[in-house]
Design a protein around this motif. Sequence first.
Motif, PDB file in Angstrom:
ATOM      1  N   UNK A  79      23.787  33.212 -64.194  1.00 36.10           N
ATOM      2  CA  UNK A  79      23.715  33.592 -62.790  1.00 36.10           C
ATOM      3  C   UNK A  79      23.167  35.007 -62.703  1.00 36.10           C
ATOM      4  N   UNK A  80      22.309  35.242 -61.717  1.00 39.20           N
ATOM      5  CA  UNK A  80      21.766  36.578 -61.487  1.00 39.20           C
ATOM      6  C   UNK A  80      21.561  36.766 -59.996  1.00 39.20           C
ATOM      7  N   UNK A  81      21.424  38.004 -59.576  1.00 41.03           N
ATOM      8  CA  UNK A  81      21.033  38.279 -58.197  1.00 41.03           C
ATOM      9  C   UNK A  81      19.629  38.861 -58.226  1.00 41.03           C
ATOM     10  N   UNK A  82      18.779  38.323 -57.391  1.00 39.61           N
ATOM     11  CA  UNK A  82      17.387  38.767 -57.310  1.00 39.61           C
ATOM     12  C   UNK A  82      17.115  39.111 -55.859  1.00 39.61           C
ATOM     13  N   UNK A 142      21.396  35.086 -54.670  1.00 35.06           N
ATOM     14  CA  UNK A 142      21.876  34.478 -55.903  1.00 35.06           C
ATOM     15  C   UNK A 142      20.813  33.557 -56.492  1.00 35.06           C
ATOM     16  N   UNK A 143      20.720  33.562 -57.804  1.00 38.98           N
ATOM     17  CA  UNK A 143      19.768  32.687 -58.498  1.00 38.98           C
ATOM     18  C   UNK A 143      20.379  32.238 -59.819  1.00 38.98           C
ATOM     19  N   UNK A 164       7.322  29.618 -73.397  1.00 37.10           N
ATOM     20  CA  UNK A 164       8.478  29.382 -72.541  1.00 37.10           C
ATOM     21  C   UNK A 164       8.448  30.386 -71.396  1.00 37.10           C
ATOM     22  N   UNK A 165       9.026  30.001 -70.289  1.00 36.41           N
ATOM     23  CA  UNK A 165       9.080  30.862 -69.107  1.00 36.41           C
ATOM     24  C   UNK A 165      10.482  30.817 -68.531  1.00 36.41           C
ATOM     25  N   UNK A 166      10.847  31.879 -67.841  1.00 34.96           N
ATOM     26  CA  UNK A 166      12.115  31.904 -67.124  1.00 34.96           C
ATOM     27  C   UNK A 166      11.937  31.224 -65.780  1.00 34.96           C
ATOM     28  N   UNK A 167      12.949  30.482 -65.364  1.00 36.44           N
ATOM     29  CA  UNK A 167      12.921  29.843 -64.059  1.00 36.44           C
ATOM     30  C   UNK A 167      14.065  30.404 -63.219  1.00 36.44           C
ATOM     31  N   UNK A 168      13.836  30.512 -61.920  1.00 36.37           N
ATOM     32  CA  UNK A 168      14.833  31.018 -60.988  1.00 36.37           C
ATOM     33  C   UNK A 168      15.030  29.968 -59.909  1.00 36.37           C
ATOM     34  N   UNK A 169      16.253  29.460 -59.814  1.00 37.19           N
ATOM     35  CA  UNK A 169      16.556  28.438 -58.826  1.00 37.19           C
ATOM     36  C   UNK A 169      17.691  28.916 -57.932  1.00 37.19           C
ATOM     37  N   UNK A 170      17.631  28.528 -56.664  1.00 39.21           N
ATOM     38  CA  UNK A 170      18.751  28.785 -55.771  1.00 39.21           C
ATOM     39  C   UNK A 170      19.925  27.931 -56.236  1.00 39.21           C
ATOM     40  N   UNK A 215      19.703  24.266 -55.226  1.00 42.85           N
ATOM     41  CA  UNK A 215      18.703  23.497 -55.972  1.00 42.85           C
ATOM     42  C   UNK A 215      19.230  23.152 -57.360  1.00 42.85           C
ATOM     43  N   UNK A 216      19.866  24.119 -57.990  1.00 38.94           N
ATOM     44  CA  UNK A 216      20.431  23.899 -59.330  1.00 38.94           C
ATOM     45  C   UNK A 216      21.486  22.802 -59.282  1.00 38.94           C
ATOM     46  N   UNK A 217      22.360  22.878 -58.302  1.00 40.31           N
ATOM     47  CA  UNK A 217      23.417  21.872 -58.171  1.00 40.31           C
ATOM     48  C   UNK A 217      22.828  20.488 -57.927  1.00 40.31           C
ATOM     49  N   UNK A 218      21.807  20.390 -57.088  1.00 42.19           N
ATOM     50  CA  UNK A 218      21.174  19.101 -56.815  1.00 42.19           C
ATOM     51  C   UNK A 218      20.557  18.508 -58.076  1.00 42.19           C
ATOM     52  N   UNK A 219      20.096  19.337 -58.976  1.00 44.35           N
ATOM     53  CA  UNK A 219      19.525  18.832 -60.215  1.00 44.35           C
ATOM     54  C   UNK A 219      20.538  18.175 -61.122  1.00 44.35           C
ATOM     55  N   UNK A 220      21.818  18.506 -60.944  1.00 45.87           N
ATOM     56  CA  UNK A 220      22.858  17.937 -61.799  1.00 45.87           C
ATOM     57  C   UNK A 220      23.723  16.917 -61.079  1.00 45.87           C
TER      58      UNK A 220
END
Length: 95
Positions: A57-60, A64-65, A77-83, A86-91
Amino acid sequence: MQASPSAALPTQTAPNLAAAVDPLVNDPDLIDTLPDHTFLEQDEIATLKAMNATYCHATVGGKHAIVGQRPCQVQGSVLTFEAPGEFKNGFCTRG
């Protein structure tokens, strides 16, 4: 002759994250229940530990992200930032 601006700055080293101690390893009471006192099964604990190794978890910009790392064909590889939503919906659809 003036000194370069970078010469005046102290050097800092990045923290050694590989040497970090997982607080969940030494405190079994901490990892077998949720804040609402729901008990977790061993497979749920293993899933959470795997997620903690992959995401954080981070704040940008004051928001929250959830930060993750994904493979990239160009950069490796790249870093991804999700709200969080969105993260919860993915799981939510995984079972």
